[in-house]
Write an enzyme that holds these catalytic residues in place. Sequence first.
Site, PDB file in Angstrom:
ATOM      1  N   ASP A  90     -19.932  12.617  32.876  1.00  0.00           N
ATOM      2  CA  ASP A  90     -19.361  12.806  31.544  1.00  0.00           C
ATOM      3  C   ASP A  90     -20.034  11.939  30.492  1.00  0.00           C
ATOM      4  O   ASP A  90     -20.588  10.878  30.779  1.00  0.00           O
ATOM      5  CB  ASP A  90     -17.858  12.519  31.553  1.00  0.00           C
ATOM      6  CG  ASP A  90     -17.509  11.115  32.020  1.00  0.00           C
ATOM      7  OD1 ASP A  90     -18.158  10.614  32.953  1.00  0.00           O
ATOM      8  OD2 ASP A  90     -16.559  10.516  31.454  1.00  0.00           O
ATOM      9  N   GLU A 185     -15.629   9.147  34.164  1.00  0.00           N
ATOM     10  CA  GLU A 185     -15.775   7.688  34.157  1.00  0.00           C
ATOM     11  C   GLU A 185     -15.308   7.119  32.832  1.00  0.00           C
ATOM     12  O   GLU A 185     -14.628   6.088  32.786  1.00  0.00           O
ATOM     13  CB  GLU A 185     -17.239   7.305  34.407  1.00  0.00           C
ATOM     14  CG  GLU A 185     -17.488   5.817  34.601  1.00  0.00           C
ATOM     15  CD  GLU A 185     -17.842   5.057  33.328  1.00  0.00           C
ATOM     16  OE1 GLU A 185     -17.981   3.831  33.379  1.00  0.00           O
ATOM     17  OE2 GLU A 185     -17.985   5.713  32.261  1.00  0.00           O
TER      18      GLU A 185
END
Length: 421
Positions: A90, A185
């Site tokens: 991400d 994350e």
Amino acid sequence: MIQDTRHELLERFLRYVRIPSQSRYNGGTTVPSTEGQWNMAKLLQQECSALGLVDLELSHTCVLTGKLPAHLPDNCKRSVPTVGFVAHLDTVDVNLSPEIHPQIIYNYDGKDIVLNKGQHILMKTAEHPELLAYVGQDIVVSDGTSVLGADNKAAVANVMTALSTLSKKQGMYHGDIYVAFVPDEECGLYGSKSMNFSKFPVDFAYTIDSCALGEVVYETFNAGSAEVTIHGVSAHPMSAKGVLVNPTLIAVDFINLFDRRETPECTEGKEGYIWCQSVVSNQSTATVHLNIRDHDKEKYEDKKKRIMKNVKKIQEFYPKATVECQISDTYGNIADAVTKENNKAIDYIYMSMEQLGITPHTIAMRGGTDGSFISTKGILTPNYFTGGLNFHSRFEFLPLSSLQKSYQMTMTIIQLIYEGK
């Protein structure tokens, strides 16, 4: 060879950042938090399969794991440690566009950079003097409407290029290498928290999630959060005297029990804090969200005890209210997982930098990485640089020479592990 590697690193990085995979905070209720991360993971799954990785699995939470089997000389009798590399899928949500449009500045001339002429977005050297260290180099920037995404797609390009190199060069020996590409994350380490560690059976691992050339991190915060819910008593103002118990004012009194000097804006280095992130309230209920951070485990635990002490104190002061508190741990300090047996993982970082002529810049991170959680599972996972700068900003940029050094770090670490130094 060097130019071929540089081209592959750049080509992969540009391809990966063009896939929108911005995560979105949702408290971990759904992992991954966005559909784009599936697109990223599925592409990497195809590429890993083409490179000869085995035991590939894309979990129901979008964690992609796989193994590049060991390639050792026939006469190799010794055991070679198994290493893992972790990168997150991400990019961060900082209220910028999830769509990334990278552009390359060749032979940077040291002047202000026009990121977006149409929207008058200018990256000024007066505001970003860090640019001047890269005069004469090729750098990648965004168009100013988004982050660049070097955090963490520079790491994905790094690891994938390393796997590509190892799969092509039969003379390069190595032990078993595992990879884990994880979602979410940036919004709470929810991807790594959902990992099936039986699919990642390594002796130690690395994240590649620091910034400038030379950065090394093996100390992070211990991190947790607290949610304090205050149930008051609502009443109409005309009959409120002696009846109304205002949860909003109780929340204010609760927050004021903490030391205002022990907050993010008043601390630095290894100083910890309790951060009141938000207060959400109405006539009957108020909810206070706190973040708890400290490098020192004992001080971290003490902060949790102080929160509970203040909860008890405010409950006693307002007996007609009901005050509830839930505290949860988010991740740990990587350094707390270091032992005599696994400390070699950190040594390899510094040995690689010495070989490559890189000056180490060791940081006690005021934050955490996926490795901060993975290390709590008994897998020491230190962190080294991507080469990017200004993470979480429209002014993020990536010097290609630093990206290449980061890749060389990965290859050198793998070589050192094989050599058993």
